[in-house]
Design a protein around this motif. Structure first.
Motif, PDB file in Angstrom:
ATOM      1  N   GLY A 192      28.319  44.769  50.923  1.00 23.34           N
ATOM      2  CA  GLY A 192      29.507  43.446  51.527  1.00 23.34           C
ATOM      3  C   GLY A 192      28.989  43.808  52.983  1.00 23.34           C
ATOM      4  N   ASP A 193      28.974  44.975  53.886  1.00 25.34           N
ATOM      5  CA  ASP A 193      29.547  45.380  55.029  1.00 25.34           C
ATOM      6  C   ASP A 193      27.808  46.102  55.297  1.00 25.34           C
ATOM      7  N   LEU A 194      26.428  45.249  55.343  1.00 25.39           N
ATOM      8  CA  LEU A 194      25.700  45.828  55.855  1.00 25.39           C
ATOM      9  C   LEU A 194      25.567  47.028  56.956  1.00 25.39           C
ATOM     10  N   ALA A 195      26.349  46.488  58.172  1.00 31.20           N
ATOM     11  CA  ALA A 195      26.345  48.297  58.549  1.00 31.20           C
ATOM     12  C   ALA A 195      26.761  49.780  58.285  1.00 31.20           C
ATOM     13  N   ALA A 196      27.786  49.593  56.873  1.00 32.41           N
ATOM     14  CA  ALA A 196      27.865  50.389  56.366  1.00 32.41           C
ATOM     15  C   ALA A 196      27.141  50.937  55.268  1.00 32.41           C
ATOM     16  N   ALA A 197      26.456  50.561  54.791  1.00 32.74           N
ATOM     17  CA  ALA A 197      26.046  50.657  53.562  1.00 32.74           C
ATOM     18  C   ALA A 197      25.554  51.956  52.137  1.00 32.74           C
ATOM     19  N   ALA A 198      25.302  53.116  53.703  1.00 37.57           N
ATOM     20  CA  ALA A 198      25.048  54.116  53.651  1.00 37.57           C
ATOM     21  C   ALA A 198      26.613  54.993  53.328  1.00 37.57           C
ATOM     22  N   ARG A 199      27.341  54.561  53.938  1.00 32.52           N
ATOM     23  CA  ARG A 199      28.889  55.177  53.674  1.00 32.52           C
ATOM     24  C   ARG A 199      29.263  54.677  52.400  1.00 32.52           C
ATOM     25  N   ALA A 200      29.312  53.489  52.494  1.00 30.89           N
ATOM     26  CA  ALA A 200      29.569  53.226  50.501  1.00 30.89           C
ATOM     27  C   ALA A 200      29.168  53.826  49.906  1.00 30.89           C
ATOM     28  N   VAL A 201      27.587  54.100  49.328  1.00 31.27           N
ATOM     29  CA  VAL A 201      26.593  54.897  48.741  1.00 31.27           C
ATOM     30  C   VAL A 201      27.488  55.642  48.616  1.00 31.27           C
ATOM     31  N   ALA A 202      27.662  57.493  49.508  1.00 33.87           N
ATOM     32  CA  ALA A 202      27.981  57.956  50.132  1.00 33.87           C
ATOM     33  C   ALA A 202      29.527  58.389  49.413  1.00 33.87           C
ATOM     34  N   GLU A 203      30.337  56.876  49.620  1.00 32.48           N
ATOM     35  CA  GLU A 203      31.391  57.133  49.685  1.00 32.48           C
ATOM     36  C   GLU A 203      31.177  56.536  46.845  1.00 32.48           C
ATOM     37  N   ALA A 204      30.793  56.741  47.271  1.00 37.97           N
ATOM     38  CA  ALA A 204      30.516  56.047  45.835  1.00 37.97           C
ATOM     39  C   ALA A 204      30.113  57.775  44.954  1.00 37.97           C
ATOM     40  N   ASN A 205      28.883  58.291  45.453  1.00 40.29           N
ATOM     41  CA  ASN A 205      29.130  59.054  44.833  1.00 40.29           C
ATOM     42  C   ASN A 205      29.921  60.298  44.814  1.00 40.29           C
ATOM     43  N   ALA A 206      30.523  60.092  45.952  1.00 37.63           N
ATOM     44  CA  ALA A 206      31.492  61.301  46.308  1.00 37.63           C
ATOM     45  C   ALA A 206      32.443  61.080  45.099  1.00 37.63           C
ATOM     46  N   LEU A 207      32.931  59.527  44.812  1.00 38.63           N
ATOM     47  CA  LEU A 207      33.402  59.374  44.014  1.00 38.63           C
ATOM     48  C   LEU A 207      33.747  60.076  42.490  1.00 38.63           C
ATOM     49  N   LEU A 208      32.041  59.399  42.016  1.00 33.51           N
ATOM     50  CA  LEU A 208      31.698  60.230  40.852  1.00 33.51           C
ATOM     51  C   LEU A 208      31.607  61.241  40.504  1.00 33.51           C
ATOM     52  N   ASP A 209      31.223  62.661  41.844  1.00 36.30           N
ATOM     53  CA  ASP A 209      31.380  63.682  41.645  1.00 36.30           C
ATOM     54  C   ASP A 209      32.585  64.433  41.537  1.00 36.30           C
ATOM     55  N   GLU A 210      33.568  63.981  41.986  1.00 34.73           N
ATOM     56  CA  GLU A 210      34.285  64.219  41.990  1.00 34.73           C
ATOM     57  C   GLU A 210      35.387  63.893  40.629  1.00 34.73           C
ATOM     58  N   LYS A 211      35.708  62.179  39.615  1.00 36.89           N
ATOM     59  CA  LYS A 211      36.131  61.790  39.115  1.00 36.89           C
ATOM     60  C   LYS A 211      35.147  61.697  37.239  1.00 36.89           C
TER      61      LYS A 211
END
Length: 217
Positions: A192-211
């Motif tokens: 949705g925000d192309l400039a933030a795609a890497a950060r979005a993937v990192a955030e998704a993985n952090a959530l999955l790692d945690e929960k």
């Protein structure tokens, strides 16, 4: 990424980006953000020739990141682009034909499962994965409740891995992971925000790692 193999993982769906160079950069950036199992490349409104050119540019970028590249719909494009697999949105007969022609050389997975009846028909063909939802079906922040319910039902009784389409919010990965699904697909939540795609993937993985619940070995 440590621990990613024993919990729900990300599948990215490329959105409708008209300019190939922009799509290439967005995908390349996203894949720098962390663990991704595969990337699905839909045709959208492109002509067959344009889709071929597009796939031939995208597939190496995806594969160079150690990620499986899956072409949606067109087996000829998938073969010419040397993709890892084919995502089929068709009935059981067409899926069985695709599996006979292309597996095991290619991954062959299936969508088109709006209910349990269709899902069981598809499951009898033994695809490599079952996809619950539409590739462009992320229209709300949360994953669609029907897809979540189908994914939970499937994961509880069928050994074939499943992918559940998430929502436009990265937080939707948690709901999907809690179903026991092996994969959660994200599109707008990542791109949705192309400039933030890497950060979005990192955030998704952090959530999955945690929960995300861990699978049994």
């Amino acid at each position: 990424m440590a621990g990613a193999d024993n919990r729900c993982r990300l599948v990215l769906v490329i959105p409708d980006i008209a300019e190939p160079s922009i799509a290439l950069k967005a995908v390349e950036d996203a894949l720098r953000g962390g663990d991704v199992a595969s990337v699905i490349v839909p045709q959208y409104g492109m002509s067959d020739r344009d889709f071929q050119d597009y796939a031939e540019k995208l597939v190496p970028v995806i594969q160079d990141a150690g990620v499986a590249a899956l072409i949606a719909g067109d087996s000829r494009v998938a073969g010419r682009a040397r993709a890892d697999g084919l995502h089929i949105e068709a009935d059981a007969e067409a899926l069985a034909d695709a599996i006979e022609k292309h597996a095991p050389k290619m991954i062959v997975g299936s969508g088109n499962m709006p209910d349990r009846h269709h899902a069981l028909e598809i499951g009898e063909c033994n695809p490599d994965y079952a996809f619950f939802g539409k590739l462009d079906g992320d229209i709300r922040p949360e994953a669609h409740p029907k897809n979540v319910a189908l994914g939970e039902w499937w994961a509880s009784m069928v050994e074939i891995p499943c992918i559940v389409m998430g929502g436009t919010s990265i937080d939707s990965v948690v709901t999907v992971a809690e179903t026991g699904a092996e994969f959660v697909a994200l599109r707008t939540a990542i791109f949705g925000d192309l400039a933030a795609a890497a950060r979005a993937v990192a955030e998704a993985n952090a959530l999955l790692d945690e929960k995300a619940p861990r699978f049994d070995d």
